[in-house]
Scaffold this active site. Structure first.
Site, PDB file in Angstrom:
ATOM      1  NE  ARG A   1      13.593 -31.331   7.084  1.00  0.00           N
ATOM      2  CZ  ARG A   1      13.357 -31.453   8.390  1.00  0.00           C
ATOM      3  NH1 ARG A   1      13.129 -32.645   8.912  1.00  0.00           N
ATOM      4  NH2 ARG A   1      13.339 -30.403   9.168  1.00  0.00           N
TER       5      ARG A   1
ATOM      6  CD  GLU B   1      20.719 -30.275  12.685  1.00  0.00           C
ATOM      7  OE1 GLU B   1      19.756 -29.813  12.061  1.00  0.00           O
ATOM      8  OE2 GLU B   1      20.645 -30.706  13.842  1.00  0.00           O
TER       9      GLU B   1
HETATM   10  C1  8ZB Z   1      14.584 -32.936  14.629  1.00  0.00           C
HETATM   11  C2  8ZB Z   1      13.728 -31.741  14.640  1.00  0.00           C
HETATM   12  C3  8ZB Z   1      12.378 -31.947  15.309  1.00  0.00           C
HETATM   13  C4  8ZB Z   1      11.968 -30.664  15.986  1.00  0.00           C
HETATM   14  O1  8ZB Z   1      11.985 -29.597  15.044  1.00  0.00           O
HETATM   15  C5  8ZB Z   1      10.844 -28.806  15.237  1.00  0.00           C
HETATM   16  N1  8ZB Z   1      10.519 -28.191  13.957  1.00  0.00           N
HETATM   17  C6  8ZB Z   1      10.482 -28.819  12.765  1.00  0.00           C
HETATM   18  N2  8ZB Z   1      10.139 -27.931  11.808  1.00  0.00           N
HETATM   19  C7  8ZB Z   1       9.985 -26.726  12.411  1.00  0.00           C
HETATM   20  C8  8ZB Z   1       9.648 -25.423  11.959  1.00  0.00           C
HETATM   21  N3  8ZB Z   1       9.390 -25.190  10.671  1.00  0.00           N
HETATM   22  N4  8ZB Z   1       9.576 -24.424  12.869  1.00  0.00           N
HETATM   23  C9  8ZB Z   1       9.850 -24.677  14.172  1.00  0.00           C
HETATM   24  N5  8ZB Z   1      10.164 -25.880  14.679  1.00  0.00           N
HETATM   25  C10 8ZB Z   1      10.227 -26.887  13.788  1.00  0.00           C
HETATM   26  C11 8ZB Z   1       9.779 -29.769  15.718  1.00  0.00           C
HETATM   27  O2  8ZB Z   1       8.813 -29.079  16.442  1.00  0.00           O
HETATM   28  C12 8ZB Z   1      10.576 -30.678  16.594  1.00  0.00           C
HETATM   29  O3  8ZB Z   1      10.689 -30.082  17.856  1.00  0.00           O
END
Ligand code: 8ZB
Length: 483
Positions: A100, A171
């Site tokens: 990112r 996205e």
């Molecule tokens: C804006 C995104 C934040 C959310 O995005 C989830 N999140 C980020 N990276 C992963 C991943 N590799 N696998 C599952 N969930 C993921 C975080 O927990 C939070 O809720």
């Protein structure tokens, strides 16, 4: 150079493209003509925009998790598990934080380390380092459509590889993946780099390949008032439509009060139709996405399932086209595949129980919807004034002036003067309006509702309410009432 909302000239695009593809060796694998031909052979069952349009017609809400791990086969296994065991209708590929930030060397190190220790040492899938063949392995292994989700201010190379790699949805946006994600990236730059992204999607569209685009709705995910996230969503919709994007999913992060959240989803779609029509963008298909609570979660898994279910119920009652699912490990970190699948199953239980019930409508929702529309239009109209009719220029100037302002954003290009707090029903209101261009009548509505809460709690409205509200859900409540 000054931002402007103009479709990127193709020759200029190709010049920029040469540079973008050089920023990591895998960029050289991308051949646009070959990528278009590859996308054209992806069956309808794996095309994201098509699945969303079907759901919108059926009036149902689809469930999509977030998920991403460092290595290709583990990522395939994870995604398959989320469909087979979780019942995911749509899939993500969440990109890791190094990618990112265009830090591909560190992403590479994370891949090597993951191979050595036998578990994911990255918080997502490093698609640039793996390259387009690996991306095709992932997307071809799936039986449902897959979208790339990330948080990248400069996503030009990631987009080239993602689209050539068979992902059919993407996205992000020049504001929504900058202001909540970065400290030092000027808006002029991120808007320009995302015009590149949308121009590429516009090119795929012109060649007969529809790619779904989803601006990132929740922003900082911390008490963001609907008018703020809607303003950003509409700006990014206009910027994308100018570049030729035809499939747009606009999003909103759950705030927690049912009436406000239902009103928010409804007003978002209505405002999008209004502004796209006004600026002459035809045949743009708008769908909506509701993000389950994006703020702090309870550690206790049963309570976490309560929060997840409330988000699922609200999404269904709002008739959002899709809902982004949280997991019972939210308070702990990256979820196990089992926890991720459990969050989806809980969500789908609610979606299935509610899909035969009529959408929620009542006078409060209608009043709230009108309030959100008045507030959002006030911001957008001021930005258009600042930009002398150009929304890109107006956005850059508007953020400098604080007439658009995202609460708790890290970016130094964000004024950061808003103070949101809940009213006694838990709807998000504004304690401090910063420099938002609201009339006194609108401000009075917010002041009254927060004053009412103060009276009920026996305390004056203050910053303490904001802090109490930030921690409330993690502590098992919605409104952060004093002990
Ligand atoms: C804006 C995104 C934040 C959310 O995005 C989830 N999140 C980020 N990276 C992963 C991943 N590799 N696998 C599952 N969930 C993921 C975080 O927990 C939070 O809720």
């Amino acid at each position: 150079m000054q931002s402007q909302n103009r479709k990127l000239d193709w020759e200029q695009f190709l010049k920029i493209r040469e540079e973008a593809l050089k920023s990591w060796p895998t960029g050289q694998e991308v051949d646009l003509a070959e990528a278009i031909a590859y996308q054209k052979q992806i069956p309808a069952s794996r095309r994201f925009g098509q699945r969303l349009e079907e759901a919108k017609k059926e009036g149902i809400t689809l469930a999509q998790p977030r998920a991403g791990v460092a290595l290709v086969h583990e990522h395939i296994e994870l995604l398959r598990f989320l469909v087979d065991e979780g019942g995911a209708d749509l899939l993500p590929t969440t990109i890791d934080s190094y990618t990112r930030q265009n830090r591909y060397n560190e992403a590479q190190a994370g891949i090597e380390e993951s191979r050595t220790v036998g578990r994911s040492m990255l918080n997502g899938f490093p698609a640039v380092n793996h390259g387009l063949t690996a991306c095709r392995e992932v997307t071809e292994a799936m039986k449902v459509p897959v979208q790339v989700r990330h948080g990248t201010p400069d996503a030009r190379l990631l987009t080239e590889i993602s689209l050539a790699g068979g992902f059919t949805a993407y996205e992000g946006g020049g504001i929504s993946y900058n202001i909540p994600y970065a400290k030092e990236v000027p808006l002029e730059r991120s808007i320009r780099d995302w015009q590149y992204v949308d121009r590429l999607v516009g090119y795929y569209e012109e060649q007969g390949v529809s790619i779904n685009r989803e601006p990132f709705g929740p922003l900082t995910g911390t008490l963001v008032p609907p008018c703020i996230s809607h303003a950003v969503a509409i700006i990014e919709a206009l910027l994308a439509a100018e570049q030729g994007v035809k499939s747009l999913t606009l999003g909103y992060g759950q705030c927690g009060n049912l009436l406000q959240d239902v009103a928010a989803v409804r007003s978002l779609e209505e405002l999008a139709d209004e502004y796209l029509e006004r600026f002459g963008y035809k045949n743009v298909v708008i769908t909506t996405v509701f993000h389950q609570w994006m703020g702090g979660f309870p550690q206790d898994e049963s309570k976490a399932f309560g929060v997840i279910s409330w988000g699922a119920a609200t999404a269904a009652m709002a008739k959002a086209t899709k809902v982004i699912v949280k997991t019972p490990h939210e308070a702990l970190g990256i979820p196990t595949k089992e926890a991720n699948a459990a969050g989806i199953r809980a969500t789908k239980q609610l979606l299935n129980m509610l899909k035969d019930q009529p959408p929620l409508v009542n006078n409060e929702i209608i009043t709230e919807k009108e309030l959100i529309k008045i507030e959002t239009r006030a911001i957008l109209e001021r930005l258009l004034e600042f930009g002398e009719g150009d929304i890109a220029l107006g956005t850059v100037r508007g953020f400098q002036a604080g007439v658009i302002d995202v609460p708790f954003a890290p970016s130094r290009f964000n004024a950061g003067r808003l103070l949101p707090a809940r009213d006694h029903n838990g709807a998000v209101r504004l304690l401090d309006f910063g420099n938002l261009p609201f009339g006194e009548d609108i401000k009075e509505v917010h002041r009254e509702k927060i004053a009412q809460r103060g009276k009920l709690e026996g305390r004056d409205p203050s910053f303490q309410m904001v802090i109490d509200d930030i921690y409330a859900i993690g502590k098992g409540m919605l409104v952060g009432k004093p002990r």
